[in-house]
Scaffold this motif. Structure first.
Motif, PDB file in Angstrom:
ATOM      1  N   SER B 137       0.832  -1.223   0.000  1.00  0.00           N
ATOM      2  CA  SER B 137       0.000   0.000   0.000  1.00  0.00           C
ATOM      3  C   SER B 137       0.854   1.256   0.000  1.00  0.00           C
ATOM      4  N   LEU B 138       2.067   1.131   0.553  1.00  0.00           N
ATOM      5  CA  LEU B 138       2.957   2.295   0.594  1.00  0.00           C
ATOM      6  C   LEU B 138       3.277   2.771  -0.814  1.00  0.00           C
ATOM      7  N   LEU B 139       3.308   1.855  -1.773  1.00  0.00           N
ATOM      8  CA  LEU B 139       3.579   2.259  -3.159  1.00  0.00           C
ATOM      9  C   LEU B 139       2.442   3.132  -3.688  1.00  0.00           C
ATOM     10  N   LEU B 140       1.220   2.791  -3.287  1.00  0.00           N
ATOM     11  CA  LEU B 140       0.077   3.606  -3.718  1.00  0.00           C
ATOM     12  C   LEU B 140       0.145   4.982  -3.059  1.00  0.00           C
ATOM     13  N   GLY B 141       0.595   4.988  -1.792  1.00  0.00           N
ATOM     14  CA  GLY B 141       0.776   6.264  -1.116  1.00  0.00           C
ATOM     15  C   GLY B 141       1.842   7.111  -1.802  1.00  0.00           C
ATOM     16  N   ALA B 142       2.896   6.452  -2.272  1.00  0.00           N
ATOM     17  CA  ALA B 142       3.961   7.166  -2.987  1.00  0.00           C
ATOM     18  C   ALA B 142       3.458   7.683  -4.328  1.00  0.00           C
ATOM     19  N   ALA B 143       2.711   6.827  -5.044  1.00  0.00           N
ATOM     20  CA  ALA B 143       2.238   7.214  -6.383  1.00  0.00           C
ATOM     21  C   ALA B 143       1.360   8.455  -6.322  1.00  0.00           C
TER      22      ALA B 143
END
Lengths: 122, 404
Positions: B137-143
């Motif tokens: 989910s952190l990748l979605l937060g980064a995106a």
């Protein structure tokens, strides 16, 4: 002076549109990449942490599952109807089994056809 | 007759000293704008916790002759002319001798105290369990933080703003009010008023702005994806997580330490379970007090001369652009994850990567249920949602390091 503050000093020199275009693209890409890399580092840290904790949390030997009657763990037998709570428990269990075994049209016989004689706490 | 004449003179003097005779169109316009914001906060319930004190602070500072706040005390040029040494943040001698209530309250903003304290309260109220159960989910937060840098680019190249101003405008795309204030008070304090108003207004408009973008970028099949139940997260993981994140982020981006450190401290209070009193204070009394002080003092900086300019209009347009791009990039990354996981990830949770907690996650939930009534995406969307808080704080730290 570190790399980031050097970049900050460097940015103050840009005035023309092409220079701003270059600066904007460079800073936006660098900034976004650093955010991504940092969050990936956190993902890796969480995965390592979760993996380590799950390994440390596993029991060393699994408890054997006894199927043989003689090797069963001792059970606590309770005298039926000795207390008010147990009478309530009997009534609830009887009603649950009766409901489960009731006829398909939903009708229930007047007497469930069985009596709960013993409760064993395993 | 003389008595009447004296009385008349007194009344005339009183009238001439009133705000009606000494105000200019800018001040009265700002009072009107503040009334509109009060309407939005009270009647439409647009982020009332912040918008109401901001709007009222705006009224107080734009009353002609009231001198509720003196922004010159914080102006670097004025400070320099008064003979202070390089780097002095405020004219402390003048503040002590002529400062009023709002001047002192504003110190909490200027010195960067209020936003980290708000993050302490937010951390004490946040559950990072969904994030720990699904760290991707952190990748979605980064995106979703793409919006910040896209708006920064637009502001710098086409808006004619300086790098510091562009960074302050870009952070609106993070949909995180305290972060926006924390960054702007250092990089572009003269834009604090419009940026704070824009940031909190867009946070309130999440349920309006996001759904059309989400529907445009996804198919019904994608929106209908039911995600697997999240694994249970142990107490030990919840306790170790804030410590690990603080150390990693602070070591890499020291300027992000105040925000991330306080966020994680608050979360550690909550998860440790041994400081219930501190948790209750941080998540209730402390955050409420700081919210009042922050809102009123930030609103008070929105003076007519600094707010009613073409730049404010550009800030509003760039801010909403940042928000839209952030939502879109989160959804697009969600689609990428959908493809790579063979259809296990619902792309709608990507839009929750903007850090408007928990509103953005609720929007993902409602859009998911629209497509498939059996779909419950709320807990899955909370992962990217809280990841967005971390992501926007990290982005602010990076921008602060680059342009301070």
């Amino acid at each position: 002076m570190n790399l980031i503050s050097m970049a900050g000093e460097w940015t103050k020199q840009f005035d023309t549109l092409s220079e701003r275009l270059f600066l904007g693209t460079a800073m936006a890409l660098v900034g976004f990449l650093i955010v991504f890399i940092l969050l990936i580092a956190i993902i890796i840290a969480i995965s390592i942490m979760s993996g380590t904790l799950s390994i440390l949390g596993k029991p060393k030997t699994a408890k054997p599952v006894y199927l043989n009657k003689t090797e069963q763990t001792p059970v606590q037998e309770t005298n039926i109807g000795s207390t008010e709570d147990e009478k309530s428990l009997i009534a609830v269990i009887t009603a649950a089994i009766a409901a489960f075994t009731s006829s398909s049209d939903g009708s229930q016989p007047r007497h469930p056809g069985f009596i709960v004689k013993k409760i064993k706490r395993l | 007759m003389e008595i009447f004449s004296a009385l008349f003179e007194t009344l005339e003097k009183l009238w001439n000293s009133s705000g009606f005779m000494n105000g200019n169109w800018m001040q009265f316009t700002m009072i009107g704008v503040a009334c509109v914001l009060l309407f939005l906060a009270i009647v439409k319930k647009f982020e009332p916790l912040l918008l109401l004190p901001i709007a009222f602070g705006m009224i107080l500072s734009n009353i002609p002759g009231a001198n509720a706040i003196n922004m010159d005390l914080y102006d670097p040029e004025v400070i320099k002319n008064l003979g202070y040494s390089e780097g002095t943040i405020f004219a402390y001698r003048e503040l002590l001798s002529t400062g009023g209530l709002l001047d002192y309250i504003y110190l909490g903003v200027k010195l960067g105290i209020y936003p980290p304290l708000i993050f302490l309260g937010i951390g004490a109220m946040t559950d990072f369990g969904p994030l720990l159960a699904n760290p991707k989910s952190l990748l979605l937060g980064a995106a979703a933080q793409v919006g910040i840098f896209a708006a920064f680019f637009g502001a710098l190249v086409f808006g004619g703003f300086t790098p510091g101003e562009a960074a302050s405008i870009g952070i609106i795309g993070g949909a995180d009010g305290p972060t926006a204030i924390f960054l702007t008070k250092t990089l572009a304090p003269h834009l604090l008023g419009p940026i704070a108003v824009a940031a909190y207004s867009y946070m309130a408009l999440v349920p309006v702005i996001q759904p059309p973008i989400m529907r445009l970028l996804t198919t019904k099949k994608e929106r209908s994806v039911v995600m697997e139940q999240l694994r249970p997260v142990s107490k030990t993981e919840r306790i170790v997580f804030p410590i690990v994140v603080t150390i990693i982020v602070a070591l890499m981006i020291p300027d992000a330490t105040p925000l991330i450190g306080m966020l994680m401290l608050g979360n550690l209070f909550k998860e440790s379970g041994v400081v219930d009193r501190l948790t209750k204070t941080a998540s209730n009394e402390l955050i409420n007090i700081v919210t009042i002080l922050l809102g009123v003092s930030v609103g008070a900086t929105a003076i007519g001369t600094s707010f009613l300019r073409i730049e404010t209009l550009l800030i509003i347009v760039l801010g909403i652009t940042a928000f839209i791009i952030g939502t879109a990039s989160g959804v697009i990354f969600g689609k990428i994850m959908y493809l790579f996981t063979g259809g296990k990830v619902n792309p709608l949770i990507g839009s929750a990567g903007v850090s408007a907690v928990p509103m953005a996650a609720r929007v993902s939930q409602s859009e998911g249920q629209r497509a498939n009534p059996k779909n419950f995406l709320l807990m899955h969307a909370m992962g990217p949602n809280v990841a967005g808080v971390i992501g926007s704080a990290v982005a602010a730290g990076i921008l602060l390091s680059l342009f301070r």
